[in-house]
Design a protein around this motif. Structure first.
Motif, mmCIF file in Angstrom:
data_model
loop_
_atom_site.group_PDB
_atom_site.id
_atom_site.type_symbol
_atom_site.label_atom_id
_atom_site.label_comp_id
_atom_site.label_asym_id
_atom_site.label_seq_id
_atom_site.Cartn_x
_atom_site.Cartn_y
_atom_site.Cartn_z
ATOM 1 N N LYS A 25 43.863 37.120 38.389
ATOM 2 C CA LYS A 25 45.167 37.898 38.544
ATOM 3 C C LYS A 25 45.202 38.527 39.772
ATOM 4 N N LEU A 26 43.835 38.628 40.648
ATOM 5 C CA LEU A 26 43.645 39.512 42.096
ATOM 6 C C LEU A 26 43.838 38.704 42.556
ATOM 7 N N VAL A 27 43.920 37.905 42.696
ATOM 8 C CA VAL A 27 44.253 35.915 44.116
ATOM 9 C C VAL A 27 45.057 36.136 43.600
ATOM 10 N N ASN A 28 46.320 35.773 42.871
ATOM 11 C CA ASN A 28 46.954 35.639 42.557
ATOM 12 C C ASN A 28 48.254 36.943 43.683
ATOM 13 N N VAL A 29 47.631 38.338 43.360
ATOM 14 C CA VAL A 29 48.598 38.963 43.836
ATOM 15 C C VAL A 29 48.459 39.371 45.427
ATOM 16 N N GLY A 30 46.887 38.662 46.064
ATOM 17 C CA GLY A 30 46.447 38.406 47.206
ATOM 18 C C GLY A 30 44.710 38.784 47.963
ATOM 19 N N LEU A 31 44.338 39.272 47.445
ATOM 20 C CA LEU A 31 42.794 40.320 46.903
ATOM 21 C C LEU A 31 41.863 38.766 47.532
ATOM 22 N N HIS A 32 41.370 38.999 48.303
ATOM 23 C CA HIS A 32 40.278 38.202 48.454
ATOM 24 C C HIS A 32 38.644 38.352 47.203
ATOM 25 N N VAL A 33 38.652 37.507 47.011
ATOM 26 C CA VAL A 33 37.661 37.934 45.617
ATOM 27 C C VAL A 33 36.771 36.752 45.707
ATOM 28 N N VAL A 34 35.640 38.435 45.491
ATOM 29 C CA VAL A 34 33.938 37.568 45.090
ATOM 30 C C VAL A 34 33.638 37.306 43.585
ATOM 31 N N GLY A 35 33.650 36.204 43.258
ATOM 32 C CA GLY A 35 33.909 35.878 41.753
ATOM 33 C C GLY A 35 32.001 35.667 41.759
ATOM 34 N N LEU A 36 31.198 36.809 41.094
ATOM 35 C CA LEU A 36 29.533 36.570 40.730
ATOM 36 C C LEU A 36 29.292 36.393 39.472
ATOM 37 N N ALA A 37 28.291 34.954 39.268
ATOM 38 C CA ALA A 37 28.313 34.850 37.707
ATOM 39 C C ALA A 37 27.353 33.855 38.520
ATOM 40 N N ARG A 38 26.417 33.814 37.238
ATOM 41 C CA ARG A 38 25.018 32.636 36.777
ATOM 42 C C ARG A 38 25.727 31.263 37.223
ATOM 43 N N ASN A 39 26.928 31.283 36.330
ATOM 44 C CA ASN A 39 27.587 29.931 36.514
ATOM 45 C C ASN A 39 28.304 29.750 37.552
ATOM 46 N N GLU A 40 27.324 28.378 38.236
ATOM 47 C CA GLU A 40 28.110 28.278 39.887
ATOM 48 C C GLU A 40 29.349 27.232 39.366
ATOM 49 N N GLU A 41 28.885 25.906 38.485
ATOM 50 C CA GLU A 41 30.440 24.966 38.340
ATOM 51 C C GLU A 41 31.408 25.411 37.596
ATOM 52 N N LYS A 42 31.147 26.724 36.801
ATOM 53 C CA LYS A 42 32.714 27.940 36.088
ATOM 54 C C LYS A 42 32.925 27.916 37.219
ATOM 55 N N LEU A 43 32.566 28.518 38.469
ATOM 56 C CA LEU A 43 32.733 29.526 39.416
ATOM 57 C C LEU A 43 33.757 28.199 40.275
ATOM 58 N N GLU A 44 32.412 28.060 40.905
ATOM 59 C CA GLU A 44 33.339 26.105 41.844
ATOM 60 C C GLU A 44 34.422 25.803 41.292
#
Length: 182
Positions: A25-44
């Protein structure tokens, strides 16, 4: 939401569930979002899904139980994306065990993720940011010498924030509302 266009948001626990949905939702409205998590595959995978949106998603593998991972993430964000404007502390775990069934390792993992990781991320996100001084008489009574780089909020700014909170729908509970002058 226009004022957030191009701003940087950090979402912890961004690889799945609530964190992934907030990131979308944040990316959809134009923000630059850094997603932090352990699961690199899901982040990619999420990054690939969001390529055509108005904002941008930056995946960064981070274990929220490890302070060095969190510090490395925030250093990378500052160097490669910019200053953090929004922090969504979403990462969290739970254990379906009674107190007498739990292990010390389990409790430490829950506390490290849900409390310590949250605190470290919050500390790193707010470094060098205005603590939100308000231009009131109390500042002169307390001899508060505010450095010039810490611009003071006006009392109207705080009142507007209070009206915003009061104006949210009944099913929305705002527990914290931190404001500062840009």
């Amino acid at each position: 939401m226009e004022r957030w266009l191009g701003k940087v948001a950090v979402v912890t626990g961004a690889s799945d569930g609530i964190g992934a949905e907030i990131s979308k939702k944040l990316v959809n409205v134009g923000l630059h979002v850094v997603g932090l998590a352990r699961n690199e595959e899901k982040l990619e995978k999420l990054c690939g899904e969001l390529k055509s949106e108005s904002g941008r998603f930056y995946p960064f593998k981070t274990d929220m139980t490890k302070e060095e991972d969190i510090l490395k993430a925030f250093q990378w964000i500052e160097a490669n994306v910019g200053p953090v404007h929004v922090l969504v502390n979403n990462a969290g775990i739970s254990q379906n065990k009674h107190l007498f069934e739990g292990s010390t390792e389990m409790w430490k993992n829950v506390l490290d993720t849900n409390v310590i990781g949250l605190c470290v991320a919050t500390r790193e996100a707010v470094k060098s940011i205005s603590p939100g001084f308000v231009d009131t008489e109390i500042g002169s009574y307390c001899n508060m010498n505010v450095p010039i780089e810490f611009a003071k909020l006006k009392v109207e700014d705080v009142a507007d924030a209070a009206l915003y909170v009061l104006g949210t729908p009944g099913h929305v509970q705002v527990y914290h509302n931190t404001i500062h002058k840009d």
